[in-house]
Structures are given as structure tokens and as C-alpha cells.
Design a protein around this motif. Structure first.
Motif, PDB file in Angstrom:
ATOM      1  N   ARG A  74      18.334  17.893  92.000  1.00  0.00           N
ATOM      2  CA  ARG A  74      17.573  16.680  92.310  1.00  0.00           C
ATOM      3  C   ARG A  74      18.180  15.457  91.629  1.00  0.00           C
ATOM      4  NH1 ARG A  74      15.305  19.516  88.197  1.00  0.00           N
ATOM      5  NH2 ARG A  74      14.501  18.332  86.415  1.00  0.00           N
ATOM      6  N   LEU A  75      17.715  14.289  92.076  1.00  0.00           N
ATOM      7  CA  LEU A  75      18.139  13.023  91.488  1.00  0.00           C
ATOM      8  C   LEU A  75      17.076  12.440  90.574  1.00  0.00           C
ATOM      9  CD1 LEU A  75      20.163  13.417  93.822  1.00  0.00           C
ATOM     10  CD2 LEU A  75      20.013  10.981  94.263  1.00  0.00           C
ATOM     11  N   THR A  76      15.871  13.018  90.605  1.00  0.00           N
ATOM     12  CA  THR A  76      14.759  12.518  89.796  1.00  0.00           C
ATOM     13  C   THR A  76      14.616  13.325  88.512  1.00  0.00           C
ATOM     14  OG1 THR A  76      13.249  13.953  91.023  1.00  0.00           O
ATOM     15  CG2 THR A  76      13.493  11.699  91.805  1.00  0.00           C
ATOM     16  N   PRO A  77      14.165  12.690  87.426  1.00  0.00           N
ATOM     17  CA  PRO A  77      14.011  13.427  86.169  1.00  0.00           C
ATOM     18  C   PRO A  77      13.109  14.649  86.284  1.00  0.00           C
ATOM     19  CG  PRO A  77      13.845  11.065  85.769  1.00  0.00           C
ATOM     20  CD  PRO A  77      13.859  11.253  87.260  1.00  0.00           C
ATOM     21  N   LEU A  78      12.052  14.542  87.067  1.00  0.00           N
ATOM     22  CA  LEU A  78      11.138  15.665  87.266  1.00  0.00           C
ATOM     23  C   LEU A  78      11.175  16.103  88.720  1.00  0.00           C
ATOM     24  CD1 LEU A  78       8.026  14.438  85.228  1.00  0.00           C
ATOM     25  CD2 LEU A  78       9.653  16.213  84.578  1.00  0.00           C
ATOM     26  N   PRO A  79      11.054  17.397  88.986  1.00  0.00           N
ATOM     27  CA  PRO A  79      11.009  17.859  90.379  1.00  0.00           C
ATOM     28  C   PRO A  79       9.728  17.391  91.061  1.00  0.00           C
ATOM     29  CG  PRO A  79      10.549  19.678  88.879  1.00  0.00           C
ATOM     30  CD  PRO A  79      10.965  18.514  88.028  1.00  0.00           C
ATOM     31  N   ILE A  80       9.812  17.205  92.380  1.00  0.00           N
ATOM     32  CA  ILE A  80       8.659  16.760  93.158  1.00  0.00           C
ATOM     33  C   ILE A  80       8.231  17.898  94.071  1.00  0.00           C
ATOM     34  CG2 ILE A  80       7.796  15.076  94.826  1.00  0.00           C
ATOM     35  CD1 ILE A  80       9.964  13.144  93.765  1.00  0.00           C
ATOM     36  N   HIS A  81       7.220  18.646  93.620  1.00  0.00           N
ATOM     37  CA  HIS A  81       6.704  19.747  94.423  1.00  0.00           C
ATOM     38  C   HIS A  81       5.327  19.414  94.991  1.00  0.00           C
ATOM     39  CE1 HIS A  81       9.271  22.317  91.489  1.00  0.00           C
ATOM     40  NE2 HIS A  81       9.987  21.916  92.515  1.00  0.00           N
ATOM     41  N   THR A  82       4.995  18.123  94.952  1.00  0.00           N
ATOM     42  CA  THR A  82       3.640  17.691  95.263  1.00  0.00           C
ATOM     43  C   THR A  82       3.166  18.153  96.622  1.00  0.00           C
ATOM     44  OG1 THR A  82       3.984  15.738  93.904  1.00  0.00           O
ATOM     45  CG2 THR A  82       2.137  15.682  95.417  1.00  0.00           C
ATOM     46  N   SER A  83       2.099  18.894  96.625  1.00  0.00           N
ATOM     47  CA  SER A  83       1.348  19.213  97.829  1.00  0.00           C
ATOM     48  C   SER A  83       2.228  19.697  98.957  1.00  0.00           C
ATOM     49  CB  SER A  83       0.536  17.966  98.235  1.00  0.00           C
ATOM     50  OG  SER A  83      -0.293  18.229  99.329  1.00  0.00           O
ATOM     51  N   GLU A 222      -9.242  21.377  95.086  1.00  0.00           N
ATOM     52  CA  GLU A 222      -9.336  19.955  94.732  1.00  0.00           C
ATOM     53  C   GLU A 222      -7.948  19.390  94.442  1.00  0.00           C
ATOM     54  OE1 GLU A 222     -12.124  16.868  94.631  1.00  0.00           O
ATOM     55  OE2 GLU A 222     -12.352  18.984  95.124  1.00  0.00           O
ATOM     56  N   LYS A 223      -7.104  20.185  93.794  1.00  0.00           N
ATOM     57  CA  LYS A 223      -5.738  19.747  93.482  1.00  0.00           C
ATOM     58  C   LYS A 223      -4.954  19.488  94.760  1.00  0.00           C
ATOM     59  CE  LYS A 223      -1.674  21.193  90.751  1.00  0.00           C
ATOM     60  NZ  LYS A 223      -0.643  21.246  91.813  1.00  0.00           N
ATOM     61  N   GLU A 224      -5.083  20.375  95.739  1.00  0.00           N
ATOM     62  CA  GLU A 224      -4.369  20.189  97.004  1.00  0.00           C
ATOM     63  C   GLU A 224      -4.823  18.925  97.710  1.00  0.00           C
ATOM     64  OE1 GLU A 224      -3.250  24.698  98.506  1.00  0.00           O
ATOM     65  OE2 GLU A 224      -5.300  23.959  98.804  1.00  0.00           O
ATOM     66  N   LEU A 225      -6.132  18.682  97.723  1.00  0.00           N
ATOM     67  CA  LEU A 225      -6.661  17.486  98.375  1.00  0.00           C
ATOM     68  C   LEU A 225      -6.176  16.209  97.686  1.00  0.00           C
ATOM     69  CD1 LEU A 225     -10.385  18.324  99.230  1.00  0.00           C
ATOM     70  CD2 LEU A 225      -8.616  17.603 100.845  1.00  0.00           C
ATOM     71  N   VAL A 226      -6.236  16.200  96.362  1.00  0.00           N
ATOM     72  CA  VAL A 226      -5.833  15.011  95.600  1.00  0.00           C
ATOM     73  C   VAL A 226      -4.353  14.721  95.810  1.00  0.00           C
ATOM     74  CG1 VAL A 226      -5.449  14.140  93.259  1.00  0.00           C
ATOM     75  CG2 VAL A 226      -7.661  15.139  93.872  1.00  0.00           C
ATOM     76  N   GLU A 227      -3.519  15.756  95.731  1.00  0.00           N
ATOM     77  CA  GLU A 227      -2.079  15.558  95.895  1.00  0.00           C
ATOM     78  C   GLU A 227      -1.747  15.119  97.317  1.00  0.00           C
ATOM     79  OE1 GLU A 227       0.002  19.028  94.607  1.00  0.00           O
ATOM     80  OE2 GLU A 227      -0.198  18.513  92.483  1.00  0.00           O
ATOM     81  N   LEU A 228      -2.453  15.674  98.291  1.00  0.00           N
ATOM     82  CA  LEU A 228      -2.203  15.311  99.684  1.00  0.00           C
ATOM     83  C   LEU A 228      -2.543  13.848  99.935  1.00  0.00           C
ATOM     84  CD1 LEU A 228      -1.291  16.423 102.413  1.00  0.00           C
ATOM     85  CD2 LEU A 228      -3.651  17.136 102.847  1.00  0.00           C
ATOM     86  N   ALA A 229      -3.686  13.400  99.451  1.00  0.00           N
ATOM     87  CA  ALA A 229      -4.080  11.997  99.619  1.00  0.00           C
ATOM     88  C   ALA A 229      -3.113  11.068  98.875  1.00  0.00           C
ATOM     89  CB  ALA A 229      -5.506  11.794  99.116  1.00  0.00           C
ATOM     90  N   SER A 230      -2.635  11.511  97.725  1.00  0.00           N
ATOM     91  CA  SER A 230      -1.685  10.698  96.954  1.00  0.00           C
ATOM     92  C   SER A 230      -0.383  10.512  97.709  1.00  0.00           C
ATOM     93  CB  SER A 230      -1.414  11.346  95.590  1.00  0.00           C
ATOM     94  OG  SER A 230      -2.602  11.441  94.826  1.00  0.00           O
TER      95      SER A 230
END
Length: 398
Positions: A74-83, A222-230
Motif C-alpha cells: 500500500r501507499l498509505t501508512p495504515l491499511p484500508i480494510h473499511t467495510s 453496528e460497526k459494518e453500518l458505521v463504516e459503510l456510511a463513512s
């Protein structure tokens, strides 16, 4: 013992304005699948051709979910596995099905009057203050922001509070790991509070519809919903505003094409597709995929467990697919661009993005005759340290 040579560091060069690194063309001809070393994570195969891009984005033999088990390239400091961005089917299908129920073409088309009204309200303000105006801060950002906030049910007046948090999603060198984690947590906390409120007092917005559909049928956490909306807020706010401002820059720097579009407004749908192809919105590559079994790409064997990086700006300039690929041509007929992605992760919001682009450009052309860049284009400043390319400001006269 691994006897592979040390791969070249990627990115090869820093992104300059909206230029596409000419090295991609050389690689497409000579080595379309090449081993590279990323700033973060393990080495990967860089994929540059249109045909191979469709394979890694659309073939189930390539997985996004496997990235969670690895030190993702990746090119970002942290991986992006969001939702939804870090899932394969069937989990991906479960979340996308929920969005498909509430993010329909009908809902998008119902937004048209409000989108048109917002465009004209912002142009009224530009006209009232007189030229020069800044199309980035005074039009593109509030326009895209208002549309996505209205759609989701996020109070637009909170924009100054959450806008800075959105940068954490695509920051490469401009933020530290700690800053990215802190801003991501703030954004998720903000969305979580909104969802609690909507569950008790539902409204006619996407967040209420997502909560209702999840509670009644899909049973998302709840985590899936929050990450999806984000993710939807980030894409609708930052990505759309950047695509719009970059598209205006392209038109200003291609005056013959700009004049043709104003003379022949019926070309607008085709022009939008060409802008989606021509603008390298993602500076370098999108998220890594991992091979679940041995796969051959352009004569190169990608072994099971190895990662590939899709360079979409390169695929959208592939000479084997697009005639005069480096030419901006809004009359282009054959245009299977990958600007909205491909496969199961193709952008679900593409119809809304197209509508926003159409309304914004048509409204600006109609209301600001003679619109032109107020300064030499080469003097404009671009955002640094981000995966998404965008101008900081676009001053215009009319």
C-alpha cells in the motif's frame, strides 16, 4: 531463500498536476506486470494494462479480504480494510445488497431538483460577489458536500467539524499513523451517534433507510453500518468534488474541446465519460488484491498468496483499447473506461456522480458565460500527500 532481485520502489515518480507517468506506457508495451516495492507493506505485482486490470478487479481468484491477513502492499501508512472496500462475496454481496435497496436509480433521479437548486444557489453567490471566484471552495466542495449530506442525512452545518476527518482515508504522506487513527475514530464516532438518533427518529434519508433495512433484513453489525456510511460520506464529499474540479481544469486547459462542448451541449454525457477516463483521479494505484490461486497475467505467473496493485490511470490510457489514448476527446465513442472501477467493487454511486457532474457543468456554463481560469494553469497549486488528486483552489473569471 528468496533469490528475487530487490524490486524498484513504487511510485516511480510523484504525481504532477494531472499528468500520467509516461513510464506506464513503456511498461504496458514491455512489462505489463512488474514487481515493485511499496512505501508500506510487502512487495507486489504492479498491473498496468486494461485487460489485466479487468481480470484482477473482476475475477474471484483475486481477493480483497485476504489483505487483512497480510501486511498489505500500500501507499498509505495504515491499511484500508473499511467495510465493503475490504470484503469479498458473500459478505460484500450482503452489504451491497443493502445499499442497492436504498440507493436506487429512482432515489437518485428524485435528487435532481435539489441538486440543480444547490448548483444555482452557489452560482448566485458567485455572481453576487463578482469575479474572480474560487470554483473549489465556493462551488465544488459545498456542492458535492451538500448533495451527499442531504442523501445520507448528515447535517451540512457539521461539515467544518468532519471535513478534516475525511482526509484520513486517502492520506499517504500528509498525516501520521496516529493522526489517521484519531481522525478515523472521530468520524466513526460521529456517524455512530447519527445512527442512534435515526434509529429512534427515522427520517427520509439514506442512513435511516440503511438502519431500517439492516434491522429488519440484513442484520449488519453496528460497526459494518458505521463504516459503510463513512465510506459513502467520504466518496460523495471528497471524491466527487475532486473529480469535478479536475474536470474543469481539463476543460480550461483544452480550449478547443471546451468550446466544442459549449457549442454542442448534447455531447455532455459523452464528455462526462471522457473526463472520467482522462482524469487520473487516483494518483497511482487502488487497493491491493491477493491471488487465491496461481493466475497468469500477460505471460507473468502471479502465485497464490501474492498481491497485485491495479494502476487504473495506466489502464485508462491503454493504447490497445483507446484510440489516441493520451488525447482528450469528448467525441470519443468507444470508451470502456475504469473510472468507476470494475467487478463487484464497481462504484454503486456512479449514477449519482454522473448526475452531479452533468448538473454542475451545465449550470456553470449557462450562468457564467466566458468562464475561464483567472491565473495561468501552471501556477495552480495541488494537494500534496494524498491518494486523490485535487486542486487546492481554482480561481475563475467570467
Amino acid at each position: 531463500m528468496n533469490d528475487r532481485p530487490i524490486p524498484p520502489a513504487y511510485p516511480f515518480n510523484e504525481a504532477v498536476a494531472l499528468d500520467v507517468d509516461p513510464l506506464y506506457a513503456k511498461l504496458r508495451r514491455e512489462e505489463p506486470v512488474v514487481r515493485v516495492g511499496c512505501p508500506f507493506g510487502e512487495d507486489a505485482w504492479l498491473v498496468t494494462s486494461h485487460a489485466d486490470m479487468k481480470t484482477i478487479l473482476g475475477d474471484p481468484r483475486f481477493s480483497r479480504a485476504m489483505a487483512k491477513e497480510r501486511d498489505e502492499s500500500r501507499l498509505t501508512p495504515l491499511p484500508i480494510h473499511t467495510s465493503i472496500l475490504g470484503m469479498d462475496s458473500p459478505d460484500h454481496t450482503r452489504l451491497r445488497r443493502l445499499l442497492a435497496k436504498v440507493f436506487t436509480m429512482r432515489r437518485v433521479e428524485l435528487l435532481r431538483p435539489g441538486i440543480e437548486a444547490e448548483a444555482h444557489r452557489l452560482i448566485d453567490d458567485l455572481v453576487a460577489q463578482g469575479p474572480p471566484g474560487d470554483l473549489m471552495e465556493d462551488f465544488a466542495v459545498p456542492f458535492a458536500g451538500t448533495v451527499v449530506c442531504d442523501l445520507l442525512g448528515v447535517p451540512f452545518e457539521d461539515r467544518e467539524q468532519f471535513r478534516g476527518w475525511l482526509d484520513a482515508f486517502s492520506a499517504t504522506t500528509v498525516m501520521t499513523e496516529e493522526e489517521i487513527e484519531a481522525d478515523t475514530e472521530r468520524l466513526h464516532g460521529y456517524i455512530a451517534k447519527l445512527m442512534v438518533h435515526r434509529r429512534g427518529q427515522p427520517q427520509d434519508d439514506l442512513i435511516s433507510a440503511m438502519v431500517k433495512a439492516s434491522d429488519e433484513e440484513e442484520k449488519l453489525s453496528e460497526k459494518e453500518l458505521v463504516e459503510l456510511a463513512s465510506v459513502l460520506l467520504i466518496a460523495g464529499h471528497e471524491t466527487v468534488s475532486s473529480q469535478l474540479i479536475d474536470s474543469l481544469f481539463v476543460l480550461f486547459t483544452h480550449p478547443e474541446q471546451f468550446a466544442l462542448l459549449r457549442e454542442r451541449p448534447e455531447l455532455m454525457p459523452r464528455a462526462i465519460e471522457e473526463l472520467m477516463r482522462y482524469v487520473p483521479l487516483i494518483s497511482h494505484v487502488t487497493f491491493a488484491r491477493y491471488a487465491t490461486q496461481d493466475v497468469e497475467l500477460s505471460g507473468t505467473l502471479v502465485r497464490a498468496g501474492e498481491s497485485v496493485l491495479p494502476a487504473i490511470p495506466s489502464a485508462n490510457r491503454d493504447e490497445s483499447v483507446f484510440e489516441n489514448a493520451d488525447l482528450f476527446d469528448l467525441t470519443r465513442e468507444h470508451n470502456p473506461h475504469l473510472g468507476f472501477g470494475y467487478g463487484i467493487h464497481r462504484c454503486l454511486g456512479a449514477p449519482l456522480a454522473r448526475l452531479e457532474m452533468q448538473v454542475a457543468l451545465e449550470s456553470l456554463f449557462a450562468r457564467l458565460p466566458g468562464m475561464r481560469c483567472a491565473v495561468p494553469p501552471e501556477t495552480l497549486e495541488w494537494k500534496d500527500g494524498m491518494q486523490v488528486r485535487s486542486l487546492l483552489h481554482l480561481p475563475v473569471l467570467w
